[in-house]
Write a protein that holds these residues in place. Structure first.
Motif, short mmCIF file in Angstrom:
data_model
loop_
_atom_site.label_atom_id
_atom_site.label_comp_id
_atom_site.label_asym_id
_atom_site.label_seq_id
_atom_site.Cartn_x
_atom_site.Cartn_y
_atom_site.Cartn_z
N ARG A 1 0.81 -1.22 0.00
CA ARG A 1 0.00 0.00 0.00
C ARG A 1 0.85 1.27 0.00
O ARG A 1 0.30 2.38 -0.04
CB ARG A 1 -0.91 0.02 1.22
N PHE A 2 2.16 1.13 0.06
CA PHE A 2 3.03 2.29 0.17
C PHE A 2 3.04 3.09 -1.13
O PHE A 2 3.28 2.53 -2.20
CB PHE A 2 4.46 1.87 0.51
N LEU B 1 5.98 7.64 0.65
CA LEU B 1 6.03 6.86 1.88
C LEU B 1 7.10 5.78 1.80
O LEU B 1 7.79 5.50 2.80
CB LEU B 1 4.66 6.22 2.14
N ALA B 2 7.26 5.17 0.62
CA ALA B 2 8.32 4.17 0.45
C ALA B 2 9.70 4.79 0.65
O ALA B 2 10.58 4.20 1.28
CB ALA B 2 8.22 3.53 -0.94
N LEU B 3 9.89 6.01 0.13
CA LEU B 3 11.16 6.70 0.32
C LEU B 3 11.39 7.02 1.79
O LEU B 3 12.50 6.83 2.31
CB LEU B 3 11.18 7.99 -0.51
N PHE B 4 10.34 7.49 2.46
CA PHE B 4 10.45 7.77 3.90
C PHE B 4 10.83 6.52 4.66
O PHE B 4 11.71 6.54 5.54
CB PHE B 4 9.12 8.32 4.42
N TRP B 5 10.20 5.38 4.32
CA TRP B 5 10.46 4.14 5.05
C TRP B 5 11.86 3.61 4.76
O TRP B 5 12.51 3.05 5.62
CB TRP B 5 9.41 3.09 4.72
N LEU B 6 12.32 3.81 3.54
CA LEU B 6 13.68 3.40 3.18
C LEU B 6 14.70 4.18 4.00
O LEU B 6 15.67 3.61 4.53
CB LEU B 6 13.91 3.63 1.68
N ILE B 7 14.48 5.48 4.11
CA ILE B 7 15.37 6.32 4.94
C ILE B 7 15.28 5.90 6.40
O ILE B 7 16.30 5.79 7.10
CB ILE B 7 15.01 7.80 4.77
N LEU B 8 14.05 5.65 6.87
CA LEU B 8 13.84 5.27 8.27
C LEU B 8 14.58 3.98 8.62
O LEU B 8 15.24 3.90 9.67
CB LEU B 8 12.34 5.11 8.53
N SER C 1 6.84 -6.15 -9.50
CA SER C 1 6.28 -4.99 -8.82
C SER C 1 6.39 -3.74 -9.67
O SER C 1 5.49 -2.89 -9.67
CB SER C 1 7.00 -4.78 -7.47
N ALA C 2 7.49 -3.62 -10.41
CA ALA C 2 7.66 -2.46 -11.28
C ALA C 2 6.60 -2.45 -12.38
O ALA C 2 6.05 -1.40 -12.73
CB ALA C 2 9.06 -2.46 -11.89
N ARG C 3 6.32 -3.63 -12.93
CA ARG C 3 5.27 -3.72 -13.94
C ARG C 3 3.91 -3.32 -13.36
O ARG C 3 3.14 -2.56 -13.96
CB ARG C 3 5.18 -5.14 -14.49
N GLU C 4 3.63 -3.83 -12.15
CA GLU C 4 2.36 -3.52 -11.51
C GLU C 4 2.24 -2.03 -11.20
O GLU C 4 1.17 -1.43 -11.38
CB GLU C 4 2.22 -4.34 -10.23
N LEU C 5 3.34 -1.44 -10.73
CA LEU C 5 3.34 -0.02 -10.42
C LEU C 5 3.13 0.81 -11.67
O LEU C 5 2.41 1.80 -11.67
CB LEU C 5 4.66 0.36 -9.74
#
Length: 233
Positions: A75-76, A80-87, A185-189
């Motif tokens: 669901r990210f 939000l994915a970038l924030f979580w990667l940094i976190l 996942s890239a295809r789905e995105l």
């Protein structure tokens, strides 16, 4: 580019995707080194990082972050994915600062980051000449070679060797295991919304962390089964 296959639609080339994923992972290692340095060298922060409570807080924070990532990754959004990667990188650097010396942290994270940086260069210039499996094998060889060269050059002891090997094998094997799912996942995105290679790369780099979190949870589950088996005897 053919050995990696093409993403559909073909606006995002798989070799370009893996290059950017490696760069994001390398940048994360640098971030971890930086936050560990701040935690160990700034007096205001260093006073808080004493053995005991700080370790428990960092483990709990990293565990909760990994659990949320495990449950809600699909669901990210990209921000939000970038924030979580940094976190995840920040928390890892802070946890390492609670446990290891600055030299050990810089060595383990630095070698792992260098492995990803060199792998990005290799993928960029030789992506069409190596197969997908061969590329990840080469990535591991780069990491292991760097581990040997750096530790021999610095005359390090067994603990430094083990730390580097664990990080290189953990991230190298996890990245290799994530490769097929990253492309899907890239295809789905891309099908959901017109996106950029950086958006796909951020999700791909975070998926590596997701697989590490999944591995930790599976090990904890296995440990609980073993403990329950011992108690039932």
């Amino acid at each position: 580019m053919k050995p990696f296959g093409w993403l559909s639609p073909p606006h995002i080339k798989p070799t370009e995707l893996i290059v950017n994923i490696c760069l994001w992972l390398a940048a994360g290692m640098v971030l971890g080194i930086g936050v560990a340095w701040l935690a160990l060298h700034l007096p205001v922060i260093r006073a808080w990082f004493i053995p005991g409570p700080a370790i428990l807080v960092m483990i709990a924070a990293l565990f909760i972050s990994g659990l949320l990532l495990y449950c809600f990754f699909e669901r990210f959004s990209t921000p939000l994915a970038l924030f979580w990667l940094i976190l995840m990188n920040l928390l890892t650097g802070l946890l390492f600062a609670c446990i290891f010396s600055w030299a050990g942290i810089a060595l383990a994270l630095g070698v792992t980051g260098a492995m990803f940086a060199i792998s990005a260069v290799i993928a960029h210039y030789a992506g069409s000449n190596i197969s997908g499996g061969g590329y990840y094998l080469l990535m591991l060889l780069v990491g292991l070679s760097l581990t040997a060269l750096v530790n021999i050059g610095l005359h390090n002891g067994p603990l430094e060797w083990i730390g580097c090997l664990v990080m290189v094998l953990l991230f190298g094997l996890t990245t290799a295991g994530s490769s097929s799912r990253i492309q899907i996942s890239a295809r789905e995105l891309y099908m959901k919304q017109f996106t950029t290679v950086q958006a796909c790369a951020i999700h791909g780099a975070l998926r590596v962390w997701l697989n590490i979190a999944s591995l930790v949870f599976e090990l904890l589950r296995l440990a609980s089964y073993v403990i329950d088996g011992i108690r039932s005897r």
